[in-house]
Scaffold this active site. Structure first.
Site, mmCIF file in Angstrom:
data_model
loop_
_atom_site.group_PDB
_atom_site.id
_atom_site.type_symbol
_atom_site.label_atom_id
_atom_site.label_comp_id
_atom_site.label_asym_id
_atom_site.label_seq_id
_atom_site.Cartn_x
_atom_site.Cartn_y
_atom_site.Cartn_z
ATOM 1 N N HIS A 117 0.934 -1.083 -0.002
ATOM 2 C CA HIS A 117 -0.145 0.151 -0.008
ATOM 3 C C HIS A 117 0.871 1.337 0.072
ATOM 4 O O HIS A 117 2.074 1.234 0.841
ATOM 5 C CB HIS A 117 -0.785 0.017 1.210
ATOM 6 C CG HIS A 117 -1.268 1.352 1.762
ATOM 7 N ND1 HIS A 117 -0.767 1.955 2.514
ATOM 8 C CD2 HIS A 117 -2.235 2.152 1.138
ATOM 9 C CE1 HIS A 117 -0.973 3.311 2.872
ATOM 10 N NE2 HIS A 117 -2.194 3.396 2.023
ATOM 11 N N VAL A 120 0.237 9.197 -1.231
ATOM 12 C CA VAL A 120 0.986 10.604 -0.934
ATOM 13 C C VAL A 120 -0.146 11.756 -1.106
ATOM 14 O O VAL A 120 -0.974 11.346 -2.037
ATOM 15 C CB VAL A 120 2.141 11.006 -1.761
ATOM 16 C CG1 VAL A 120 3.335 10.420 -1.034
ATOM 17 C CG2 VAL A 120 2.008 10.720 -3.226
ATOM 18 N N ARG A 271 -16.134 8.884 -3.937
ATOM 19 C CA ARG A 271 -16.753 8.007 -5.077
ATOM 20 C C ARG A 271 -16.615 6.505 -4.120
ATOM 21 O O ARG A 271 -15.352 6.218 -3.927
ATOM 22 C CB ARG A 271 -16.264 7.813 -6.113
ATOM 23 C CG ARG A 271 -16.624 6.803 -7.189
ATOM 24 C CD ARG A 271 -15.852 7.136 -8.578
ATOM 25 N NE ARG A 271 -16.440 6.232 -9.526
ATOM 26 C CZ ARG A 271 -15.991 5.231 -10.009
ATOM 27 N NH1 ARG A 271 -15.046 4.971 -9.669
ATOM 28 N NH2 ARG A 271 -16.425 4.326 -11.018
#
Length: 311
Positions: A117, A120, A271
């Site tokens: 994972h 930034v 979303r």
């Protein structure tokens, strides 16, 4: 990517420079991961947010190496900072905000290849008549299913190399922050072998804070791609796959209960498909299960899931 960055004064944030960098970072990471996979490409999906802003999601599925992965860019705006962003900075409540970032999760097919994972991000909170408040955040962590010392040492050395040009103490600080952050409290377990985690970064001034975020973003592929290449052809069977699915359950629990990015996205009306892109395609939970002593599965718990210095 330094040619994408134009000069700014030390204290005046250049939002457009940050956005150009993030879009280019998404592009380069997708290209690099697709090359490592060797058999599949990322599908792009652009979206708009009703409350302001939008993003560009890129997802890869059923590749020769990557079972499911996503690399998201988002740039959203709002009139009120969400609770997840003001929980530790209540003075920012009531300010308008912009948030932009790249976030990714890669779930490999082979259990000997770790999940990874990275993200930034940049936040700016503004209020008429007052100076803007801005900061950078991000980091990355590695979640192996079957531990390998060489991989862990390489991952952390690459993270340290990214931090050291800024000062000799930043890696240790952000490594510890990652150990503390990627912790599943209700399981009393860390998620994996950690890496870097930083937030509220503005003490270096805009130019150097931005440079640090770029150093972290640019080092992700350097850290992850060689590990994938070393492990992607390791033979595995049903036992290893079932353990991978079980451990993926911990990943789901962390992301839905604790992850700041997930909470921020849901609280700001982001979303949902893109926010939950981080979840693996297949996962399992077993009631009250624990590995047999002396097995490779037990070694993950006994050695690799105990935070330690890797470099």
């Amino acid at each position: 990517m330094t040619d994408l960055i134009k000069k700014s004064s030390a204290d005046v944030p250049d939002k457009e420079a940050v956005k150009r960098y993030l879009l280019a970072l998404q592009e380069s990471i997708c290209d690099g991961l697709a090359a490592v996979d060797g058999g599949q490409v990322f599908v792009e999906d652009e979206w708009q947010r009703e409350q302001g802003g939008g993003g560009r999601s890129r997802v890869i599925t059923n590749g020769s190496v990557i079972e499911k992965g996503g690399v998201n860019f988002s740039h959203v705006q709002g009139e009120q900072m969400p609770a997840s962003a003001t929980a530790h900075r209540p003075e920012l409540a009531g300010r308008s905000f912009e948030a932009m970032g790249v976030s990714l999760v890669i779930h490999p097919n082979n259990p000997y290849v770790p999940t990874s994972h990275a993200n930034v991000r940049f936040f700016i909170a503004e209020k008429p008549g007052e100076a803007p408040v801005w900061w950078f955040g991000g980091g990355y962590d590695l979640t192996p299913y079957y531990g390998n010392k060489e991989d862990c040492q390489y991952w952390h050395q690459t993270a340290k190399d990214a931090c050291d040009p800024f000062d000799g103490e930043r890696y240790a600080k952000y490594k510890q922050w990652a150990d503390d952050y990627f912790y599943i409290k209700h399981r009393n377990e860390v998620r994996g072998v950690g890496g870097l985690f930083f937030d509220d970064l503005n003490d270096l001034g805009f130019d150097q804070s931005f440079a640090f975020m770029r150093a972290v973003g640019d080092s992700y592929l350097k850290a992850y791609a060689p590990i994938v290449e070393r492990r992607k052809n390791t033979e595995f069977g049903e036992r290893e796959k079932q353990f991978q699915l079980y451990r993926r359950g911990r990943y789901v629990e962390f992301n839905l209960v604790y992850d700041r990015g997930t909470l921020f996205g849901l609280q700001t009306g982001g979303r949902t498909e893109s926010i939950l892109m981080s979840l693996p395609p297949m996962v399992s939970w077993k009631y009250n299960w624990s590995p047999e002593p002396g097995t490779p599965e037990a070694e993950l718990y006994d050695y690799y899931l105990a935070p330690r210095d890797w470099v």
